[in-house]
Scaffold this motif. Structure first.
Motif, short mmCIF file in Angstrom:
data_model
loop_
_atom_site.label_atom_id
_atom_site.label_comp_id
_atom_site.label_asym_id
_atom_site.label_seq_id
_atom_site.Cartn_x
_atom_site.Cartn_y
_atom_site.Cartn_z
N VAL A 195 0.84 -1.20 0.00
CA VAL A 195 0.00 0.00 0.00
C VAL A 195 0.87 1.25 0.00
CG1 VAL A 195 -1.76 1.29 1.26
CG2 VAL A 195 -1.88 -1.20 1.16
N ALA A 196 1.91 1.26 0.85
CA ALA A 196 2.80 2.41 0.90
C ALA A 196 3.53 2.59 -0.43
CB ALA A 196 3.82 2.24 2.04
N GLU A 197 3.93 1.47 -1.06
CA GLU A 197 4.61 1.57 -2.36
C GLU A 197 3.68 2.14 -3.42
OE1 GLU A 197 6.09 -2.29 -3.24
OE2 GLU A 197 7.59 -2.27 -1.65
N MET A 198 2.40 1.75 -3.40
CA MET A 198 1.44 2.30 -4.35
C MET A 198 1.23 3.80 -4.14
SD MET A 198 -0.48 1.79 -6.93
CE MET A 198 -0.51 -0.01 -7.02
N MET A 199 1.13 4.22 -2.87
CA MET A 199 0.98 5.65 -2.57
C MET A 199 2.19 6.44 -3.06
SD MET A 199 -1.97 6.11 -1.19
CE MET A 199 -1.76 7.73 -0.47
N LEU A 200 3.39 5.86 -2.88
CA LEU A 200 4.60 6.53 -3.34
C LEU A 200 4.59 6.68 -4.86
CD1 LEU A 200 7.34 7.72 -2.60
CD2 LEU A 200 8.30 5.42 -2.75
N CYS A 201 4.15 5.64 -5.57
CA CYS A 201 4.05 5.72 -7.04
C CYS A 201 3.07 6.82 -7.46
CB CYS A 201 3.62 4.37 -7.61
SG CYS A 201 4.87 3.08 -7.49
N MET A 202 1.95 6.92 -6.76
CA MET A 202 0.95 7.95 -7.08
C MET A 202 1.52 9.35 -6.83
SD MET A 202 -2.53 6.20 -5.58
CE MET A 202 -3.50 7.67 -5.95
N GLN A 203 2.25 9.51 -5.74
CA GLN A 203 2.86 10.81 -5.45
C GLN A 203 3.86 11.22 -6.53
OE1 GLN A 203 4.50 10.24 -1.53
NE2 GLN A 203 2.57 10.70 -0.49
N ARG A 204 4.64 10.26 -7.00
CA ARG A 204 5.60 10.57 -8.06
C ARG A 204 4.88 10.96 -9.35
NH1 ARG A 204 9.46 5.30 -6.96
NH2 ARG A 204 10.63 6.15 -5.17
N LYS A 205 3.80 10.25 -9.65
CA LYS A 205 3.05 10.56 -10.87
C LYS A 205 2.41 11.94 -10.78
CE LYS A 205 -0.16 8.50 -14.15
NZ LYS A 205 -0.98 7.29 -14.47
N ILE A 206 1.86 12.28 -9.62
CA ILE A 206 1.27 13.61 -9.42
C ILE A 206 2.32 14.70 -9.58
CG2 ILE A 206 0.21 15.13 -7.71
CD1 ILE A 206 -1.27 12.63 -6.65
N ALA A 207 3.51 14.45 -9.02
CA ALA A 207 4.59 15.43 -9.14
C ALA A 207 4.98 15.64 -10.60
CB ALA A 207 5.81 14.97 -8.33
N ARG A 208 5.03 14.55 -11.39
CA ARG A 208 5.35 14.69 -12.82
C ARG A 208 4.27 15.49 -13.54
NH1 ARG A 208 6.95 9.18 -12.39
NH2 ARG A 208 4.99 8.53 -13.37
N LEU A 209 3.02 15.23 -13.22
CA LEU A 209 1.91 15.96 -13.85
C LEU A 209 1.95 17.44 -13.49
CD1 LEU A 209 -0.99 13.39 -13.34
CD2 LEU A 209 0.12 13.98 -15.50
N GLU A 210 2.27 17.76 -12.25
CA GLU A 210 2.36 19.15 -11.84
C GLU A 210 3.48 19.88 -12.60
OE1 GLU A 210 2.87 18.85 -7.64
OE2 GLU A 210 0.71 18.91 -7.22
N ARG A 211 4.63 19.21 -12.74
CA ARG A 211 5.72 19.82 -13.48
C ARG A 211 5.32 20.06 -14.94
NH1 ARG A 211 8.93 16.17 -10.40
NH2 ARG A 211 8.99 14.70 -12.15
#
Length: 221
Positions: A195-211
């Motif tokens: 679950v924590a690994e999935m949340m980390l993947c989502m955070q990275r994807k959100i950061a890429r989208l924001e950039r």
């Protein structure tokens, strides 16, 4: 029987750093007591003294807090650490060098007859509170995390965590020059968190989208 008892005592010293003497193991380890009771009850069960075998298993349950049906088949080197609340069903089969922590259930599902409990391979570690339910096979060298619920077969050399249990590591452990018959990985607390690994993947994807949004806004301006 004496050879098995000697092996059962040796197993405690191999896997529990708190064990200080043979006398302490004989007098103070409920997991050791439960295994001795089970070997007697299983001997009687196989010779069709079923009621007497069940009475012995119930006495063992009362004294140790560990319930092992006399019909269960248990290999050499089983270590039940602490053991309170452990339940092992009638048609369960346990291989060699297995470690079980408190609160583990090897149980059945439904009311079907015949083989309805798990088959556990060799060198398996089952963490505290884990449940393995139904006629499923858990392969050799498997590690089941604390609190996990295993409902499906598990291939060898895997780590399982979660409810229901998910395989998170498979053949990812380096085995070079190690004899798995003698070396058992007891670090059942060292488990990944899917679950924590999935949340980390989502955070990275959100950061890429924001950039990417910031870049597009800059081009529009």
């Amino acid at each position: 029987m004496l050879k098995q008892i000697k092996r059962d005592i040796q197993v405690v010293f191999e896997r529990d750093p708190a064990a200080r003497s043979v006398l302490e193991v004989i007098l103070c380890y409920p997991g050791f007591h439960a295994i001795i009771f089970h070997r007697i009850a299983h001997y009687l069960w196989c010779r069709r003294f079923r009621l007497l075998a069940r009475i012995i298993s119930q006495i063992s349950r009362f004294l140790t807090g560990i319930e092992i049906h006399p019909g269960a088949k248990i290999g050499e080197g089983l270590f039940i650490d602490h053991g309170s609340g452990v339940v092992i069903g009638e048609t369960a089969e346990i291989g060699n060098n297995v470690t079980i922590y408190q609160g583990v259930t090897l149980g059945g599902t439904g009311k079907e007859k015949g083989k309805r409990h798990p088959t556990i391979g060799n060198n398996v570690v089952i963490g505290a509170g884990a449940k393995v339910l139904g006629s499923v096979t858990v392969g050799d060298n498997v590690k089941i995390g604390a609190g996990s619920v295993v409902l499906h077969p598990v291939p060898p050399n895997c780590t399982v965590v979660g409810v229901p249990g998910k395989i998170v590591i498979r053949d990812g452990r380096k085995v070079a020059d190690v004899d798995l018959e003698d070396k058992i990985d007891l670090h059942h607390e060292d488990l990944p968190d899917p679950v924590a690994e999935m949340m980390l993947c989502m955070q990275r994807k959100i950061a890429r989208l924001e950039r990417r949004i910031i870049e597009l806004e800059g081009k529009l301006e």
